[in-house]
Design a protein around this motif. Structure first.
Motif, PDB file in Angstrom:
ATOM      1  N   MET A 140      -2.496  -1.378   0.217  1.00  0.00           N
ATOM      2  CA  MET A 140      -1.190  -0.937  -0.256  1.00  0.00           C
ATOM      3  C   MET A 140      -0.906   0.462   0.268  1.00  0.00           C
ATOM      4  O   MET A 140      -1.636   1.399  -0.031  1.00  0.00           O
ATOM      5  N   ARG A 141       0.166   0.577   1.026  1.00  0.00           N
ATOM      6  CA  ARG A 141       0.581   1.858   1.596  1.00  0.00           C
ATOM      7  C   ARG A 141       1.964   2.191   1.037  1.00  0.00           C
ATOM      8  O   ARG A 141       2.931   1.463   1.251  1.00  0.00           O
ATOM      9  N   LEU A 142       2.058   3.301   0.321  1.00  0.00           N
ATOM     10  CA  LEU A 142       3.329   3.686  -0.286  1.00  0.00           C
ATOM     11  C   LEU A 142       4.315   4.147   0.778  1.00  0.00           C
ATOM     12  O   LEU A 142       3.997   4.994   1.611  1.00  0.00           O
ATOM     13  N   VAL A 143       5.521   3.571   0.742  1.00  0.00           N
ATOM     14  CA  VAL A 143       6.606   4.020   1.612  1.00  0.00           C
ATOM     15  C   VAL A 143       7.400   5.122   0.917  1.00  0.00           C
ATOM     16  O   VAL A 143       7.507   6.239   1.408  1.00  0.00           O
ATOM     17  N   GLU A 147      12.260   2.196  -7.987  1.00  0.00           N
ATOM     18  CA  GLU A 147      11.103   1.328  -7.832  1.00  0.00           C
ATOM     19  C   GLU A 147      10.205   1.899  -6.732  1.00  0.00           C
ATOM     20  O   GLU A 147      10.679   2.631  -5.857  1.00  0.00           O
ATOM     21  N   LEU A 148       8.929   1.537  -6.762  1.00  0.00           N
ATOM     22  CA  LEU A 148       7.988   1.973  -5.744  1.00  0.00           C
ATOM     23  C   LEU A 148       7.907   0.900  -4.665  1.00  0.00           C
ATOM     24  O   LEU A 148       7.600  -0.266  -4.948  1.00  0.00           O
ATOM     25  N   LEU A 149       8.198   1.294  -3.428  1.00  0.00           N
ATOM     26  CA  LEU A 149       8.175   0.376  -2.298  1.00  0.00           C
ATOM     27  C   LEU A 149       6.868   0.564  -1.539  1.00  0.00           C
ATOM     28  O   LEU A 149       6.582   1.661  -1.040  1.00  0.00           O
ATOM     29  N   PHE A 150       6.070  -0.510  -1.454  1.00  0.00           N
ATOM     30  CA  PHE A 150       4.782  -0.483  -0.788  1.00  0.00           C
ATOM     31  C   PHE A 150       4.801  -1.396   0.433  1.00  0.00           C
ATOM     32  O   PHE A 150       5.465  -2.444   0.434  1.00  0.00           O
ATOM     33  N   GLU A 151       4.063  -0.991   1.453  1.00  0.00           N
ATOM     34  CA  GLU A 151       3.751  -1.876   2.563  1.00  0.00           C
ATOM     35  C   GLU A 151       2.390  -2.500   2.291  1.00  0.00           C
ATOM     36  O   GLU A 151       1.410  -1.793   2.033  1.00  0.00           O
ATOM     37  N   LEU A 152       2.317  -3.832   2.312  1.00  0.00           N
ATOM     38  CA  LEU A 152       1.068  -4.559   2.120  1.00  0.00           C
ATOM     39  C   LEU A 152       0.558  -4.936   3.505  1.00  0.00           C
ATOM     40  O   LEU A 152       1.034  -5.889   4.117  1.00  0.00           O
ATOM     41  N   ARG A 153      -0.385  -4.177   4.001  1.00  0.00           N
ATOM     42  CA  ARG A 153      -0.830  -4.340   5.387  1.00  0.00           C
ATOM     43  C   ARG A 153      -2.181  -5.039   5.446  1.00  0.00           C
ATOM     44  O   ARG A 153      -3.159  -4.592   4.847  1.00  0.00           O
TER      45      ARG A 153
END
Length: 470
Positions: free
Chosen positions: A415-418, A430-436
């Motif tokens: 999980m990388r926070l954008v 809201e918290l937008l995450f990149e799921l890499r």
């Protein structure tokens, strides 16, 4: 039907027929298939995307915009497939996004082309600066009279419908043969003053206004009921074949990669892969103008932020299996000498550590996000992401903990926070995450509310991602 209406019709000779008609109308109104939406009731859409670029902020070398979601007033739709004809609505020509960092605008991004990379739609365009505020109009100078004995230069304002340069006294001001004058273009409409246009000077340069009356719209006019996102004010140039970007055949596939040649306006080179220097920013396109909402949290005591960070770092090291070495025993040089103090052991490092604090709603308190990884070779790295809030005792209360390693990224992605973003247009972030993962990635929105962090949306709709509460 109300009871009062029912009693009034029950005494009539035709009460049975009327009751049946009213009952049929009531049932018909409740049947979902009978509900129709008028064209004027088209909802205001709000699209969320992620801009990825390399280079400097504002002047990227390469860039691309990934559509995340479109909120239609009722639900969050996948921006990669919403109203695709064939490109999704979120990447239609002339759609303009406002780029945000922590809720503060940092620029605009206009979509010029849409293409596919690894089976997903992305948009290519240009980063534009935010429009500057118009300067205040100076107040007009009121002429209080003309003094012929004054040597200071005086500017005279044209009075009423007189074509001359007269002062308030009605007499002509003395003319200066060497004073430059400005002339209107011959042929301009001067019907309001009734005076004739001055003779044109062949040696005098003239300024011409841009003809904006013939500019044509670039939007898709085939479907009048199709909703639209916020578009830029300036239409883009025509393509080489005389058609605009959004006016081509909706059934014609246009899968473009990189910089196209001879098909539409030029765009910046596409960003391929996931380079190490890639940067990300939230992009928002909304038909309505909404006030800015920065997500920064201000601590009552600045020392509390460092205290919370250190406490979350301890939890992160425990989740990654990093143990702090025990403290060394103090050394004595002799029986009479005092023991020298030994510095505390240095904890193992957290690499790529990021710690951010948000106030996702006014008065909601602090929401903290910490992410880091271990200092190990790529095949042996472990990753952790924590979402927490302060509890009543001033300690971090963990709402979500994501721990994974390089061997299982496709099952449990990193999980990388954008950034934080208002996806539902309700003035709450809201918290937008990149799921890499190793070979794929998704984006997910998490809403922090009442001591929980719940995943409310994930792109793609597949099983790849983190389950709520994990």
């Amino acid at each position: 039907m109300s009871s009062r209406l029912f009693r009034s019709v029950s005494n009539s000779p035709t009460s049975v027929a009327v009751a049946l008609l009213l009952a049929a109308a009531s049932v018909g109104a409740q049947y979902p298939g009978q509900v129709t939406r008028k064209a004027k009731d088209t909802p205001d859409l709000r699209a969320i995307g992620v801009l990825e670029w390399t280079g400097d902020e504002g002047k990227p070398k390469t860039s691309r915009l990934i559509p995340i979601t479109v909120y239609d007033g009722q639900a969050l739709e996948d921006g990669n497939v919403y109203l695709a004809r064939p490109e999704p609505l979120a990447l239609a020509g002339e759609v303009e996004y406002e780029l945000e960092k922590n809720g503060t605008p940092i620029g605009l991004y206009d979509i010029k082309k849409a293409g596919q990379e690894q089976g997903l739609w992305v948009g290519y365009g240009a980063w534009k600066p935010l429009p500057s505020a118009k300067p205040a109009v100076p107040k007009p100078i009121v002429e209080e009279g003309f003094d012929a004995n004054d040597d200071k230069p005086v500017l005279h304002r044209r009075q009423g419908g007189d074509s001359g340069n007269q002062g308030s006294s009605g007499q002509s001001a003395p003319t200066d043969p060497d004073r430059p004058t400005l002339h209107k273009k011959s042929g301009s409409d001067d019907s309001t003053t009734g005076s004739a246009s001055p003779a044109s000077d062949p040696d005098q340069p003239t300024l011409h206004k841009k003809d904006s009356g013939t500019a044509s719209s670039n939007t898709d006019s085939s479907d009048p009921d199709r909703p639209v996102l916020h578009t830029s004010q300036q239409a883009f140039a025509d393509t080489n074949d005389g058609e605009h970007l959004g006016s081509t055949d909706p059934d014609r596939p246009r899968l473009l990669r990189g910089k196209p040649a001879g098909n539409g306006p030029d765009v910046l080179p596409s960003l391929m892969g996931l380079p190490t220097d890639m940067q990300q920013a939230v992009a928002v396109s909304d038909a309505k103008r909404r006030p800015e909402h920065p997500w920064s949290y201000t601590w009552a005591n600045p020392a509390d932020e460092e205290k919370m960070k250190e406490a979350m770092e301890v939890i992160a090291r425990q989740a990654l299996g990093l143990k702090t070495p025990p403290a060394a025993a103090p050394k004595r040089t002799s029986s009479k000498s005092h023991a020298k103090p030994v510095p505390p052991p240095v904890p193992p490092p957290l690499v790529d550590e990021k710690f951010q604090v948000f106030e996702l709603a006014y008065g909601s308190g602090a929401t903290m996000v910490l992410s880091a990884r271990t200092d190990a070779p790529p095949a042996e790295r472990k990753f952790v992401t924590l979402i927490a809030q302060p509890d009543l005792y001033g300690n971090p209360l963990i709402l979500l903990k994501n721990v994974t390693d390089a061997s299982r990224l496709d099952d449990t992605p990193r999980m990388r926070l954008v950034d934080a973003v208002d996806a539902l247009a309700d003035n709450r972030g809201e918290l937008l995450f990149e799921l890499r993962g190793t070979s794929q990635r998704q984006f997910a929105l998490y809403r922090v509310l009442r001591g929980t962090a719940e995943k409310i949306f994930v792109t793609g709709g597949g099983d790849f991602g983190v389950a709520p509460g994990q």
